[in-house]
Enzyme design. Structure first.
Site, PDB file in Angstrom:
ATOM      1  N   HIS A 185     -15.209   0.633  -2.059  1.00 26.15           N
ATOM      2  CA  HIS A 185     -14.082  -0.159  -1.541  1.00 26.15           C
ATOM      3  C   HIS A 185     -13.168   0.644  -0.631  1.00 26.15           C
ATOM      4  CE1 HIS A 185     -14.719  -2.746  -5.369  1.00 26.15           C
ATOM      5  NE2 HIS A 185     -15.582  -3.044  -4.422  1.00 26.15           N
ATOM      6  N   CYS A 225      -1.854   2.910  16.271  1.00 28.63           N
ATOM      7  CA  CYS A 225      -2.851   3.847  16.801  1.00 28.63           C
ATOM      8  C   CYS A 225      -2.399   4.298  18.187  1.00 28.63           C
ATOM      9  CB  CYS A 225      -4.183   3.082  16.897  1.00 28.63           C
ATOM     10  SG  CYS A 225      -5.530   3.953  17.714  1.00 28.63           S
ATOM     11  N   TYR A 238       0.833  -1.218   0.000  1.00 27.37           N
ATOM     12  CA  TYR A 238       0.000   0.000   0.000  1.00 27.37           C
ATOM     13  C   TYR A 238       0.858   1.254   0.000  1.00 27.37           C
ATOM     14  CZ  TYR A 238      -4.231  -2.594  -0.034  1.00 27.37           C
ATOM     15  OH  TYR A 238      -5.237  -3.418  -0.473  1.00 27.37           O
ATOM     16  N   GLU A 258     -12.377  -2.171 -24.025  1.00 25.90           N
ATOM     17  CA  GLU A 258     -12.535  -3.629 -24.232  1.00 25.90           C
ATOM     18  C   GLU A 258     -13.971  -4.057 -23.901  1.00 25.90           C
ATOM     19  OE1 GLU A 258      -8.534  -3.738 -24.918  1.00 25.90           O
ATOM     20  OE2 GLU A 258      -9.807  -5.540 -24.929  1.00 25.90           O
ATOM     21  N   CYS A 299      -3.955   3.921  20.711  1.00 23.05           N
ATOM     22  CA  CYS A 299      -4.366   2.877  21.669  1.00 23.05           C
ATOM     23  C   CYS A 299      -3.392   1.715  21.614  1.00 23.05           C
ATOM     24  CB  CYS A 299      -5.789   2.402  21.348  1.00 23.05           C
ATOM     25  SG  CYS A 299      -5.854   1.166  20.043  1.00 23.05           S
ATOM     26  N   CYS A 332      -8.056   1.567  12.833  1.00 22.14           N
ATOM     27  CA  CYS A 332      -7.335   0.793  13.845  1.00 22.14           C
ATOM     28  C   CYS A 332      -7.949  -0.597  13.965  1.00 22.14           C
ATOM     29  CB  CYS A 332      -7.411   1.515  15.197  1.00 22.14           C
ATOM     30  SG  CYS A 332      -6.659   0.575  16.530  1.00 22.14           S
ATOM     31  N   ASN A 372     -15.671   1.670 -22.280  1.00 24.15           N
ATOM     32  CA  ASN A 372     -14.535   0.797 -22.023  1.00 24.15           C
ATOM     33  C   ASN A 372     -13.876   0.471 -23.369  1.00 24.15           C
ATOM     34  OD1 ASN A 372     -12.831  -1.410 -21.224  1.00 24.15           O
ATOM     35  ND2 ASN A 372     -14.203  -1.791 -19.496  1.00 24.15           N
ATOM     36  N   THR A 377     -14.540  -0.437 -15.897  1.00 24.87           N
ATOM     37  CA  THR A 377     -14.478  -1.574 -14.974  1.00 24.87           C
ATOM     38  C   THR A 377     -14.630  -2.868 -15.753  1.00 24.87           C
ATOM     39  OG1 THR A 377     -15.462  -2.611 -13.019  1.00 24.87           O
ATOM     40  CG2 THR A 377     -16.961  -1.372 -14.449  1.00 24.87           C
ATOM     41  N   SER A 378     -13.899  -3.888 -15.292  1.00 25.05           N
ATOM     42  CA  SER A 378     -13.954  -5.191 -15.977  1.00 25.05           C
ATOM     43  C   SER A 378     -15.206  -5.952 -15.557  1.00 25.05           C
ATOM     44  CB  SER A 378     -12.697  -6.003 -15.630  1.00 25.05           C
ATOM     45  OG  SER A 378     -12.624  -6.144 -14.216  1.00 25.05           O
TER      46      SER A 378
HETATM   47  C1  BV8 Z   1     -17.237  -9.931  -0.681  1.00 27.69           C
HETATM   48  C2  BV8 Z   1      -9.752  -2.579  -2.712  1.00 27.69           C
HETATM   49  C3  BV8 Z   1     -17.830 -11.652   0.770  1.00 27.69           C
HETATM   50  C4  BV8 Z   1      -8.479  -3.311  -2.598  1.00 27.69           C
HETATM   51  C5  BV8 Z   1     -11.061  -4.047  -4.081  1.00 27.69           C
HETATM   52  C6  BV8 Z   1     -13.839 -16.481  -4.948  1.00 27.69           C
HETATM   53  C7  BV8 Z   1     -12.975 -16.427  -3.876  1.00 27.69           C
HETATM   54  C8  BV8 Z   1     -12.973 -15.337  -2.981  1.00 27.69           C
HETATM   55  C9  BV8 Z   1     -13.857 -14.277  -3.165  1.00 27.69           C
HETATM   56  C10 BV8 Z   1     -14.706 -14.351  -4.261  1.00 27.69           C
HETATM   57  C11 BV8 Z   1     -14.705 -15.421  -5.131  1.00 27.69           C
HETATM   58  N1  BV8 Z   1     -15.640 -15.178  -6.093  1.00 27.69           N
HETATM   59  C12 BV8 Z   1     -16.230 -13.998  -5.850  1.00 27.69           C
HETATM   60  C13 BV8 Z   1     -15.685 -13.494  -4.725  1.00 27.69           C
HETATM   61  C14 BV8 Z   1     -16.066 -12.263  -4.093  1.00 27.69           C
HETATM   62  C15 BV8 Z   1     -14.998 -11.206  -4.411  1.00 27.69           C
HETATM   63  C16 BV8 Z   1     -14.843 -11.052  -5.910  1.00 27.69           C
HETATM   64  O1  BV8 Z   1     -15.717 -10.506  -6.539  1.00 27.69           O
HETATM   65  N2  BV8 Z   1     -13.716 -11.547  -6.436  1.00 27.69           N
HETATM   66  C17 BV8 Z   1     -13.473 -11.412  -7.859  1.00 27.69           C
HETATM   67  C18 BV8 Z   1     -11.961 -11.254  -8.089  1.00 27.69           C
HETATM   68  C19 BV8 Z   1     -14.027 -12.671  -8.546  1.00 27.69           C
HETATM   69  N3  BV8 Z   1     -15.524 -10.004  -3.852  1.00 27.69           N
HETATM   70  C20 BV8 Z   1     -15.178  -9.686  -2.614  1.00 27.69           C
HETATM   71  O2  BV8 Z   1     -14.383 -10.315  -1.940  1.00 27.69           O
HETATM   72  C21 BV8 Z   1     -15.909  -8.488  -2.040  1.00 27.69           C
HETATM   73  N4  BV8 Z   1     -16.424  -8.878  -0.776  1.00 27.69           N
HETATM   74  O3  BV8 Z   1     -17.796 -10.454  -1.595  1.00 27.69           O
HETATM   75  O4  BV8 Z   1     -17.311 -10.345   0.596  1.00 27.69           O
HETATM   76  C22 BV8 Z   1     -18.825 -11.485   1.820  1.00 27.69           C
HETATM   77  C23 BV8 Z   1     -20.175 -11.530   1.481  1.00 27.69           C
HETATM   78  C24 BV8 Z   1     -21.090 -11.388   2.485  1.00 27.69           C
HETATM   79  C25 BV8 Z   1     -20.678 -11.208   3.810  1.00 27.69           C
HETATM   80  C26 BV8 Z   1     -19.315 -11.156   4.117  1.00 27.69           C
HETATM   81  C27 BV8 Z   1     -18.375 -11.285   3.123  1.00 27.69           C
HETATM   82  C28 BV8 Z   1     -14.940  -7.342  -1.832  1.00 27.69           C
HETATM   83  C29 BV8 Z   1     -14.490  -6.839  -3.174  1.00 27.69           C
HETATM   84  C30 BV8 Z   1     -13.658  -5.589  -2.943  1.00 27.69           C
HETATM   85  C31 BV8 Z   1     -12.210  -5.947  -3.083  1.00 27.69           C
HETATM   86  N5  BV8 Z   1     -11.422  -4.716  -3.031  1.00 27.69           N
HETATM   87  N6  BV8 Z   1     -10.346  -2.929  -3.964  1.00 27.69           N
HETATM   88  C32 BV8 Z   1      -7.396  -2.481  -3.194  1.00 27.69           C
HETATM   89  O5  BV8 Z   1      -7.669  -1.647  -4.088  1.00 27.69           O
HETATM   90  O6  BV8 Z   1      -6.251  -2.698  -2.777  1.00 27.69           O
HETATM   91  S1  BV8 Z   1     -11.546  -4.525  -5.604  1.00 27.69           S
HETATM   92  C33 BV8 Z   1     -10.454  -3.951  -6.770  1.00 27.69           C
HETATM   93  O7  BV8 Z   1     -10.957  -4.480  -8.004  1.00 27.69           O
HETATM   94  C34 BV8 Z   1     -10.439  -2.457  -6.989  1.00 27.69           C
HETATM   95  O8  BV8 Z   1     -11.313  -1.734  -6.172  1.00 27.69           O
HETATM   96  C35 BV8 Z   1     -10.904  -2.336  -8.435  1.00 27.69           C
HETATM   97  O9  BV8 Z   1     -11.556  -1.164  -8.699  1.00 27.69           O
HETATM   98  C36 BV8 Z   1     -11.818  -3.478  -8.454  1.00 27.69           C
HETATM   99  C37 BV8 Z   1     -12.451  -3.930  -9.711  1.00 27.69           C
HETATM  100  O10 BV8 Z   1     -11.517  -3.928 -10.704  1.00 27.69           O
HETATM  101  P1  BV8 Z   1     -11.799  -2.849 -11.851  1.00 27.69           P
HETATM  102  O11 BV8 Z   1     -12.036  -1.531 -11.206  1.00 27.69           O
HETATM  103  O12 BV8 Z   1     -12.857  -3.377 -12.747  1.00 27.69           O
HETATM  104  O13 BV8 Z   1     -10.415  -2.777 -12.545  1.00 27.69           O
HETATM  105  P2  BV8 Z   1      -9.845  -3.831 -13.577  1.00 27.69           P
HETATM  106  O14 BV8 Z   1      -8.366  -3.640 -13.645  1.00 27.69           O
HETATM  107  O15 BV8 Z   1     -10.407  -5.180 -13.256  1.00 27.69           O
HETATM  108  O16 BV8 Z   1     -10.495  -3.390 -14.959  1.00 27.69           O
HETATM  109  C38 BV8 Z   1     -10.110  -2.149 -15.531  1.00 27.69           C
HETATM  110  C39 BV8 Z   1     -11.062  -1.942 -16.688  1.00 27.69           C
HETATM  111  O17 BV8 Z   1     -10.810  -0.655 -17.221  1.00 27.69           O
HETATM  112  C40 BV8 Z   1     -10.860  -2.939 -17.810  1.00 27.69           C
HETATM  113  O18 BV8 Z   1     -12.121  -3.404 -18.257  1.00 27.69           O
HETATM  114  C41 BV8 Z   1     -10.182  -2.120 -18.903  1.00 27.69           C
HETATM  115  O19 BV8 Z   1     -10.576  -2.531 -20.203  1.00 27.69           O
HETATM  116  C42 BV8 Z   1     -10.743  -0.756 -18.619  1.00 27.69           C
HETATM  117  N7  BV8 Z   1      -9.912   0.362 -19.064  1.00 27.69           N
HETATM  118  C43 BV8 Z   1      -8.568   0.409 -19.185  1.00 27.69           C
HETATM  119  N8  BV8 Z   1      -8.195   1.656 -19.612  1.00 27.69           N
HETATM  120  C44 BV8 Z   1      -9.343   2.382 -19.737  1.00 27.69           C
HETATM  121  C45 BV8 Z   1     -10.432   1.580 -19.386  1.00 27.69           C
HETATM  122  N9  BV8 Z   1     -11.702   2.019 -19.419  1.00 27.69           N
HETATM  123  C46 BV8 Z   1     -11.911   3.292 -19.821  1.00 27.69           C
HETATM  124  N10 BV8 Z   1     -10.920   4.137 -20.163  1.00 27.69           N
HETATM  125  C47 BV8 Z   1      -9.627   3.721 -20.139  1.00 27.69           C
HETATM  126  N11 BV8 Z   1      -8.644   4.566 -20.506  1.00 27.69           N
HETATM  127 ZN    ZN Z   2      -6.858   2.170  18.222  1.00 23.54          ZN
END
Ligand code: BV8
Ligand code: ZN
Length: 241
Positions: free
Chosen positions: A122, A150, A70, A217, A152, A130, A215, A190-191
């Site tokens: 997100h 923190c 990070y 793509e 604490c 903390c 997008n 977004t993908s």
């Molecule tokens: C949840 C913060 C459960 C982090 C992010 C199997 C195993 C484990 C989990 C899962 C699983 N299957 C599904 C899941 C759930 C999981 C998930 O969806 N996984 C995916 C990978 C399959 N989801 C979660 O875990 C979520 N939580 O479900 O909890 C739960 C449920 C109930 C109760 C308790 C718990 C949490 C998801 C949040 C994760 N955190 N970010 C960090 O940033 O460090 S997500 C991360 O991916 C970013 O936020 C990012 O924004 C996000 C999505 O990616 P995109 O934004 O789409 O970016 P990407 O690179 O993929 O695509 C870019 C796009 O832009 C492309 O299409 C490209 O063509 C296009 N592009 C490129 N250039 C341009 C453009 N477009 C326009 N103009 C341009 N110039």
């Molecule tokens: Zn604290």
């Protein structure tokens, strides 16, 4: 890549005639600012994917490594600026009374571009929380001293939703209700893979909204939207406003 004028015309007309507008943005909108996307080639750090490092398990077992990841991203983000795509959305918000920007991005660039009504699904990379007392703070130190604690005594973590963690209930509910009642929704850069964010476009469609995807793509959402504009958001969005 020139976008067919009729697509732009349709989108402009729809925006004009819409009362409530929702935009969902992903990493793609920041890529023209020089921020690596997740699934593009830039989505790697020391050969590790974000999905491996952005998890509570990784933080539990290797907090220093996750903080170094990070800290690196914060150092990249410290140097970048919003691009015309971000600024166009800030403009659009001024034109439409009922406007909601929902972002998956944690980079803070929408806020920096002047957007006001933002739902950060997100979290935000400049916010910490903390792991003991849950106190939240804003910290823009680059580099940040690793490991940060923190008052604490608790270990601080990025206030970001990691994979496997649930999103903030009321932010998500607000996003759901806005998407299901809006007239038009843009899904930009977004993908459409990560849940539950990826379900917002289909939800708007079911609610009768006109859904436009921007997008370079195709994505899993492309076949379901009303209008897919192929191109870069930094070039297309300014032409819509
Ligand atoms: C949840 C913060 C459960 C982090 C992010 C199997 C195993 C484990 C989990 C899962 C699983 N299957 C599904 C899941 C759930 C999981 C998930 O969806 N996984 C995916 C990978 C399959 N989801 C979660 O875990 C979520 N939580 O479900 O909890 C739960 C449920 C109930 C109760 C308790 C718990 C949490 C998801 C949040 C994760 N955190 N970010 C960090 O940033 O460090 S997500 C991360 O991916 C970013 O936020 C990012 O924004 C996000 C999505 O990616 P995109 O934004 O789409 O970016 P990407 O690179 O993929 O695509 C870019 C796009 O832009 C492309 O299409 C490209 O063509 C296009 N592009 C490129 N250039 C341009 C453009 N477009 C326009 N103009 C341009 N110039
Ligand atoms: Zn604290």
């Amino acid at each position: 890549m020139t976008v067919p004028e009729k697509d732009l015309e349709t989108a402009r007309e729809k925006v004009k005639s819409s009362r409530s507008v929702v935009v969902l943005s992903g990493a793609g909108i920041s890529s023209e600012s020089g921020v690596p996307t997740f699934r593009g080639s830039g989505g790697l750090w020391q050969g590790r994917r974000a999905e491996e490092l952005a998890t509570p398990e990784a933080f539990e077992s290797e907090p220093k490594l996750v903080w170094e990841f990070y800290d690196w991203r914060r150092s990249v983000l410290k140097e970048v600026k919003p691009n015309p795509g971000h600024f166009a959305l800030a403009e659009l918000e001024k034109l439409k009374k009922d406007f909601t920007l929902i972002t998956q991005n944690v980079d803070g660039l929408h806020e920096e571009a002047g957007s006001k009504n933002i739902l950060e699904l997100h979290g935000n990379i400049w916010h910490l929380k903390c792991t003991v007392c849950n106190a939240k703070s804003r910290n823009t130190d680059v580099p940040i001293s690793i490991l940060p604690y923190c008052e604490c005594g608790g270990l601080l973590r990025p206030d970001i939703v990691w994979f496997g963690e649930s999103l903030d209930e009321n932010i998500l509910n607000k996003a759901f209700s806005k998407c299901s009642s809006c007239d038009i929704m843009f899904v930009v850069g977004t993908s459409a893979v990560v849940q539950p964010a990826a379900s917002l476009g289909p939800l708007a469609k079911r609610g009768g909204a006109f859904v436009i995807e921007i997008n370079p793509e195709p994505t899993p959402l492309t076949d379901a939207v009303d209008l897919a504009i192929t191109g870069k958001s930094g070039e297309i969005l300014p032409q819509l406003i």
